[in-house]
Design a protein around this motif. Structure first.
Motif, PDB file in Angstrom:
ATOM      1  N   GLU A  30     -11.778  -5.576  11.374  1.00 42.47           N
ATOM      2  CA  GLU A  30     -11.038  -4.991  12.616  1.00 42.47           C
ATOM      3  C   GLU A  30     -10.116  -3.809  11.980  1.00 42.47           C
ATOM      4  O   GLU A  30     -10.199  -2.418  12.948  1.00 42.47           O
ATOM      5  CB  GLU A  30     -10.126  -5.975  13.127  1.00 42.47           C
ATOM      6  CG  GLU A  30      -9.367  -5.387  14.265  1.00 42.47           C
ATOM      7  CD  GLU A  30      -9.956  -5.276  15.336  1.00 42.47           C
ATOM      8  OE1 GLU A  30      -9.269  -4.261  16.297  1.00 42.47           O
ATOM      9  OE2 GLU A  30     -10.999  -5.513  15.601  1.00 42.47           O
ATOM     10  N   PHE A  31      -9.802  -3.640  10.975  1.00 46.10           N
ATOM     11  CA  PHE A  31      -9.036  -2.412  10.408  1.00 46.10           C
ATOM     12  C   PHE A  31      -9.747  -1.186  10.180  1.00 46.10           C
ATOM     13  O   PHE A  31      -9.695  -0.220  10.823  1.00 46.10           O
ATOM     14  CB  PHE A  31      -8.599  -2.722   9.049  1.00 46.10           C
ATOM     15  CG  PHE A  31      -8.299  -1.469   8.011  1.00 46.10           C
ATOM     16  CD1 PHE A  31      -7.128  -0.794   8.330  1.00 46.10           C
ATOM     17  CD2 PHE A  31      -9.086  -0.911   7.297  1.00 46.10           C
ATOM     18  CE1 PHE A  31      -6.775   0.430   7.514  1.00 46.10           C
ATOM     19  CE2 PHE A  31      -8.776   0.125   6.327  1.00 46.10           C
ATOM     20  CZ  PHE A  31      -7.663   0.795   6.643  1.00 46.10           C
TER      21      PHE A  31
ATOM     22  N   THR B 194      -3.466   0.085  10.894  1.00 46.67           N
ATOM     23  CA  THR B 194      -3.752   1.331  10.241  1.00 46.67           C
ATOM     24  C   THR B 194      -2.797   1.966   9.960  1.00 46.67           C
ATOM     25  O   THR B 194      -2.721   3.352   9.558  1.00 46.67           O
ATOM     26  CB  THR B 194      -4.732   2.119  11.281  1.00 46.67           C
ATOM     27  OG1 THR B 194      -4.018   2.242  12.291  1.00 46.67           O
ATOM     28  CG2 THR B 194      -6.072   1.463  11.173  1.00 46.67           C
ATOM     29  N   GLU B 195      -1.405   1.472  10.247  1.00 50.37           N
ATOM     30  CA  GLU B 195      -0.068   2.332  10.053  1.00 50.37           C
ATOM     31  C   GLU B 195       0.149   2.824   8.482  1.00 50.37           C
ATOM     32  O   GLU B 195       0.543   3.914   8.622  1.00 50.37           O
ATOM     33  CB  GLU B 195       1.113   1.478  10.262  1.00 50.37           C
ATOM     34  CG  GLU B 195       2.308   2.013  10.194  1.00 50.37           C
ATOM     35  CD  GLU B 195       3.503   1.192  10.422  1.00 50.37           C
ATOM     36  OE1 GLU B 195       4.740   1.694  10.569  1.00 50.37           O
ATOM     37  OE2 GLU B 195       3.425   0.160  10.961  1.00 50.37           O
TER      38      GLU B 195
ATOM     39  N   THR C 156       0.228   7.858   5.361  1.00 50.10           N
ATOM     40  CA  THR C 156      -0.353   8.679   4.293  1.00 50.10           C
ATOM     41  C   THR C 156      -1.023   9.893   4.939  1.00 50.10           C
ATOM     42  O   THR C 156      -0.723  10.858   4.358  1.00 50.10           O
ATOM     43  CB  THR C 156      -1.493   7.904   3.644  1.00 50.10           C
ATOM     44  OG1 THR C 156      -0.789   6.714   3.277  1.00 50.10           O
ATOM     45  CG2 THR C 156      -1.706   8.661   2.353  1.00 50.10           C
ATOM     46  N   PHE C 157      -1.506  10.025   6.042  1.00 47.48           N
ATOM     47  CA  PHE C 157      -2.516  10.966   6.493  1.00 47.48           C
ATOM     48  C   PHE C 157      -1.302  12.023   6.990  1.00 47.48           C
ATOM     49  O   PHE C 157      -1.435  13.431   6.945  1.00 47.48           O
ATOM     50  CB  PHE C 157      -3.538  10.798   7.447  1.00 47.48           C
ATOM     51  CG  PHE C 157      -4.571  10.591   6.848  1.00 47.48           C
ATOM     52  CD1 PHE C 157      -6.049  11.364   7.322  1.00 47.48           C
ATOM     53  CD2 PHE C 157      -5.031   9.377   5.937  1.00 47.48           C
ATOM     54  CE1 PHE C 157      -7.047  11.086   6.727  1.00 47.48           C
ATOM     55  CE2 PHE C 157      -6.195   9.263   5.466  1.00 47.48           C
ATOM     56  CZ  PHE C 157      -7.362  10.272   5.738  1.00 47.48           C
ATOM     57  N   ASP C 158      -0.051  11.482   7.591  1.00 54.09           N
ATOM     58  CA  ASP C 158       0.675  12.351   8.259  1.00 54.09           C
ATOM     59  C   ASP C 158       1.386  13.345   7.014  1.00 54.09           C
ATOM     60  O   ASP C 158       1.853  14.499   7.188  1.00 54.09           O
ATOM     61  CB  ASP C 158       1.886  11.660   8.750  1.00 54.09           C
ATOM     62  CG  ASP C 158       1.510  11.084  10.230  1.00 54.09           C
ATOM     63  OD1 ASP C 158       0.514  11.590  10.771  1.00 54.09           O
ATOM     64  OD2 ASP C 158       2.058  10.112  10.610  1.00 54.09           O
TER      65      ASP C 158
ATOM     66  N   THR D 121      -9.566   5.943  -0.875  1.00 54.57           N
ATOM     67  CA  THR D 121     -10.134   4.735  -0.687  1.00 54.57           C
ATOM     68  C   THR D 121      -9.408   3.693  -0.283  1.00 54.57           C
ATOM     69  O   THR D 121      -8.173   3.721  -0.206  1.00 54.57           O
ATOM     70  CB  THR D 121     -10.590   4.372  -2.070  1.00 54.57           C
ATOM     71  OG1 THR D 121      -9.171   4.329  -3.024  1.00 54.57           O
ATOM     72  CG2 THR D 121     -11.527   5.597  -2.651  1.00 54.57           C
ATOM     73  N   THR D 122     -10.091   2.643   0.423  1.00 55.88           N
ATOM     74  CA  THR D 122      -9.213   1.690   1.047  1.00 55.88           C
ATOM     75  C   THR D 122     -10.152   0.284   0.679  1.00 55.88           C
ATOM     76  O   THR D 122     -11.308   0.152   0.103  1.00 55.88           O
ATOM     77  CB  THR D 122      -9.140   1.621   2.612  1.00 55.88           C
ATOM     78  OG1 THR D 122     -10.584   1.451   2.916  1.00 55.88           O
ATOM     79  CG2 THR D 122      -8.710   2.947   3.063  1.00 55.88           C
ATOM     80  N   SER D 123      -9.159  -0.947   0.765  1.00 59.69           N
ATOM     81  CA  SER D 123      -9.947  -2.271   0.501  1.00 59.69           C
ATOM     82  C   SER D 123      -8.997  -3.127   1.152  1.00 59.69           C
ATOM     83  O   SER D 123      -7.968  -2.785   1.648  1.00 59.69           O
ATOM     84  CB  SER D 123      -9.992  -2.721  -1.030  1.00 59.69           C
ATOM     85  OG  SER D 123      -8.449  -2.541  -1.669  1.00 59.69           O
TER      86      SER D 123
END
Length: 197
Positions: free
Chosen positions: A145-146, A53-54, A59-61, A43-45
């Motif tokens: 934009e994110f 998006t760094e 996190t995904f890495d 989840t994002t906010s």
């Protein structure tokens, strides 16, 4: 925040696997592939580092530590929670009166615009305000934009050739919520509407 979703009943294939032991062999059922059992929900906010998006990329890495199948084959859902927009106080002070202090005190609490939710001034700092789903006009623009950059990352990862380096954003889809739900309800939305495993 990252949540993984496992089905209530783990499906097992009919082909048993044997495990060697000292006295006899034990027959264990063979599990289905992890990608058929697990969906990763993130989840994002709005946060101050938007539109970068760094943070999410880092996190995904880390997913590669869970193995190839976890990182690249399991379906992933990124739920972008909505936010309420706090408009600039000076926007309503257009009549040029010298009673601007009275206007400022009433601006946020008595806003009649129905397209913007009612926002109070009870949060003292930016981090606390963002945590409660309230963003300024600039922060909301950065968050939009994110989300565009995030969609692009996912599209590029899904369109990669097999020869290119795999991206942890592979098999990822972005779901945008129109209104602010908060973490728990955003997660609930993903579990009910976006998970097939």
């Amino acid at each position: 925040r990252i949540i993984t979703s496992l089905p209530k009943e783990v499906s097992l294939s009919q082909q048993p696997a044997t495990t060697p032991s000292s006295s006899s062999s034990t027959v264990l059922p063979k599990l289905s592939p992890l990608s058929k059992l697990l969906t990763i929900i993130v989840t994002t906010s709005p946060i101050r580092s938007n539109p970068s998006t760094e943070l999410l990329e880092q996190t995904f890495d880390t997913f590669s530590f869970g193995g190839e199948e976890f990182a690249y084959e399991c379906p992933k859902v990124i739920v972008c929670d909505g936010c309420r927009v706090l408009e600039d106080e000076n926007d309503d002070d257009t009549n040029g009166d010298n009673n601007s202090s009275d206007n400022k005190n009433d601006t946020l609490e008595e806003k009649k615009d129905e397209s913007t939710p009612k926002i109070t001034r009870k949060y003292a700092n930016i981090k606390q305000t963002l945590r409660n789903g309230i963003a300024t006009v600039d922060q909301a623009g950065n968050y939009r934009e994110f989300k565009l950059r995030l969609r692009k990352l996912c599209e590029e990862a899904n369109n990669n050739d097999e020869n290119e380096k795999k991206s942890p954003f592979r098999n990822t889809r972005v779901v945008e919520l129109e209104e602010r739900h908060g973490y728990g309800f955003a997660l609930r939305h993903a579990l009910y509407h976006c998970v097939d495993t």
